[in-house]
Design a protein around this motif. Structure first.
Motif, PDB file in Angstrom:
ATOM      1  N   THR A 148      75.038  -1.081  30.728  1.00 48.00           N
ATOM      2  CA  THR A 148      74.929  -1.049  29.261  1.00 48.00           C
ATOM      3  C   THR A 148      75.191   0.336  28.672  1.00 48.00           C
ATOM      4  O   THR A 148      75.123   0.492  27.451  1.00 48.00           O
ATOM      5  CB  THR A 148      73.527  -1.507  28.801  1.00 48.00           C
ATOM      6  OG1 THR A 148      72.556  -0.679  29.431  1.00 48.00           O
ATOM      7  CG2 THR A 148      73.263  -2.954  29.133  1.00 48.00           C
ATOM      8  N   LYS A 149      75.465   1.327  29.494  1.00 50.12           N
ATOM      9  CA  LYS A 149      75.636   2.687  28.969  1.00 50.12           C
ATOM     10  C   LYS A 149      77.124   3.061  28.926  1.00 50.12           C
ATOM     11  O   LYS A 149      77.871   2.495  28.156  1.00 50.12           O
ATOM     12  CB  LYS A 149      74.817   3.684  29.797  1.00 50.12           C
ATOM     13  CG  LYS A 149      73.388   3.224  30.106  1.00 50.12           C
ATOM     14  CD  LYS A 149      72.556   3.039  28.868  1.00 50.12           C
ATOM     15  CE  LYS A 149      71.112   2.632  29.136  1.00 50.12           C
ATOM     16  NZ  LYS A 149      70.887   1.448  29.958  1.00 50.12           N
ATOM     17  N   GLY A 185      70.799  -2.930  35.446  1.00 50.93           N
ATOM     18  CA  GLY A 185      70.596  -1.719  36.239  1.00 50.93           C
ATOM     19  C   GLY A 185      69.329  -1.818  37.069  1.00 50.93           C
ATOM     20  O   GLY A 185      69.289  -1.380  38.222  1.00 50.93           O
ATOM     21  N   THR A 242      74.101   6.286  36.117  1.00 51.66           N
ATOM     22  CA  THR A 242      74.191   5.648  34.797  1.00 51.66           C
ATOM     23  C   THR A 242      74.589   6.617  33.697  1.00 51.66           C
ATOM     24  O   THR A 242      75.355   6.264  32.795  1.00 51.66           O
ATOM     25  CB  THR A 242      72.821   5.017  34.429  1.00 51.66           C
ATOM     26  OG1 THR A 242      72.532   4.010  35.384  1.00 51.66           O
ATOM     27  CG2 THR A 242      72.830   4.421  33.040  1.00 51.66           C
ATOM     28  N   GLU A 244      68.482  10.578  40.287  1.00 52.84           N
ATOM     29  CA  GLU A 244      69.024  10.197  38.977  1.00 52.84           C
ATOM     30  C   GLU A 244      69.583  11.489  38.418  1.00 52.84           C
ATOM     31  O   GLU A 244      68.835  12.431  38.190  1.00 52.84           O
ATOM     32  CB  GLU A 244      67.894   9.642  38.098  1.00 52.84           C
ATOM     33  CG  GLU A 244      68.365   9.136  36.740  1.00 52.84           C
ATOM     34  CD  GLU A 244      67.197   8.518  35.954  1.00 52.84           C
ATOM     35  OE1 GLU A 244      66.506   7.631  36.488  1.00 52.84           O
ATOM     36  OE2 GLU A 244      66.982   8.950  34.810  1.00 52.84           O
ATOM     37  N   THR A 254      62.665   2.686  35.919  1.00 53.47           N
ATOM     38  CA  THR A 254      62.786   3.088  37.327  1.00 53.47           C
ATOM     39  C   THR A 254      61.413   3.479  37.860  1.00 53.47           C
ATOM     40  O   THR A 254      61.004   3.064  38.943  1.00 53.47           O
ATOM     41  CB  THR A 254      63.781   4.266  37.444  1.00 53.47           C
ATOM     42  OG1 THR A 254      65.050   3.811  36.972  1.00 53.47           O
ATOM     43  CG2 THR A 254      63.899   4.773  38.865  1.00 53.47           C
ATOM     44  N   ASN A 263      67.561  10.628  32.715  1.00 54.42           N
ATOM     45  CA  ASN A 263      67.274  10.101  31.382  1.00 54.42           C
ATOM     46  C   ASN A 263      65.755  10.135  31.213  1.00 54.42           C
ATOM     47  O   ASN A 263      65.062   9.453  31.945  1.00 54.42           O
ATOM     48  CB  ASN A 263      67.781   8.662  31.286  1.00 54.42           C
ATOM     49  CG  ASN A 263      67.499   8.030  29.938  1.00 54.42           C
ATOM     50  OD1 ASN A 263      67.078   8.705  29.021  1.00 54.42           O
ATOM     51  ND2 ASN A 263      67.726   6.737  29.832  1.00 54.42           N
TER      52      ASN A 263
HETATM   53  C1  LIG Z   1      69.319   6.158  33.980  1.00 52.70           C
HETATM   54  C2  LIG Z   1      69.052   4.699  33.833  1.00 52.70           C
HETATM   55  N1  LIG Z   1      68.981   3.934  34.924  1.00 52.70           N
HETATM   56  C3  LIG Z   1      68.741   2.611  34.845  1.00 52.70           C
HETATM   57  C4  LIG Z   1      68.543   1.997  33.619  1.00 52.70           C
HETATM   58  C5  LIG Z   1      68.207   0.531  33.580  1.00 52.70           C
HETATM   59  O1  LIG Z   1      69.273  -0.244  33.261  1.00 52.70           O
HETATM   60  P1  LIG Z   1      69.158  -1.723  32.657  1.00 52.70           P
HETATM   61  O2  LIG Z   1      68.608  -1.594  31.266  1.00 52.70           O
HETATM   62  O3  LIG Z   1      70.581  -2.232  32.705  1.00 52.70           O
HETATM   63  O4  LIG Z   1      68.262  -2.504  33.570  1.00 52.70           O
HETATM   64  C6  LIG Z   1      68.639   2.747  32.438  1.00 52.70           C
HETATM   65  C7  LIG Z   1      68.464   2.120  31.130  1.00 52.70           C
HETATM   66  O5  LIG Z   1      68.259   2.773  30.132  1.00 52.70           O
HETATM   67  C8  LIG Z   1      68.878   4.130  32.553  1.00 52.70           C
HETATM   68  O6  LIG Z   1      68.946   4.919  31.458  1.00 52.70           O
END
Ligand SMILES: Cc1ncc(COP(=O)(O)O)c(C=O)c1O
Length: 170
Positions: free
Chosen positions: A142-143, A20, A120, A87, A47, A91
């Motif tokens: 991964t989510k 991500g 995500t 976003e 992020t 998160n």
């Molecule tokens: C909202 C959000 N964006 C991006 C990511 C980053 O993804 P990655 O771990 O695949 O780099 C995460 C990871 O927890 C996330 O929760």
């Protein structure tokens, strides 16, 4: 795989990358030095770190606002705004942005600005930002994307063929 994901995201083009954060990295490269990114005040920690890095290394301008409030976004938009990065849900606080209203507002104030959504925390089955007029959507794989937490990747969906070619093919 990319063609299947593009269909799911209603994108003309999709790209699979390693994570991500890689997805966000290639998206942020669309912002030239000196131009502004408007983003939320509650973001995934990585992020935030990547935005700070790009601020220091590439000289982009980053403004954090409460993206649940349209007026807060409106207040910081300028003709120099290159990207609004949403976003939603966020998160960790699960804050929700009103994507269609934000897109409408951005198009009025800075028509060339890209609206990007980190989707995500939803899956494309439940929220499809490109259908609401956004330019780019991305996910950490991964989510919820596979439904099984058994993928490691990032995916980027791009709405316009021109942006896919000019922004991501070189
Ligand atoms: C909202 C959000 N964006 C991006 C990511 C980053 O993804 P990655 O771990 O695949 O780099 C995460 C990871 O927890 C996330 O929760």
């Amino acid at each position: 795989v990319e063609a299947h994901i593009a269909k799911l995201m209603k994108a003309t083009r999709a790209l699979c990358v390693s994570s991500g954060m890689t997805a966000l990295d290639i998206i942020l490269r669309l912002v030239p030095s000196g131009q502004q990114v408007v983003c939320g005040d509650d973001l995934y920690g990585g992020t935030n770190r990547l935005l700070s890095f790009m601020k220091q290394q590439n000289g982009i301008v980053v403004d954090h606002v409460d993206t649940t409030r349209l007026e807060a976004i409106q207040h910081v938009l300028t003709p120099n705004t290159r990207m609004v990065l949403l976003e939603t849900p966020t998160n960790p606080l699960i804050k929700i942005a009103d994507i269609p209203r934000i897109v409408e507002c951005v198009r009025q104030i800075c028509p060339d600005c890209l609206v990007v959504v980190d989707n995500t925390m939803m899956s494309p089955y439940l929220q499809n930002p490109l259908e609401w007029g956004c330019d780019i959507v991305y996910h950490s794989g991964t989510k919820y994307l596979s439904g099984h937490h058994d993928l490691m990747c990032g995916v980027v969906g791009i709405k316009s063929p021109e942006l896919a070619e000019v922004g991501f093919d070189s």
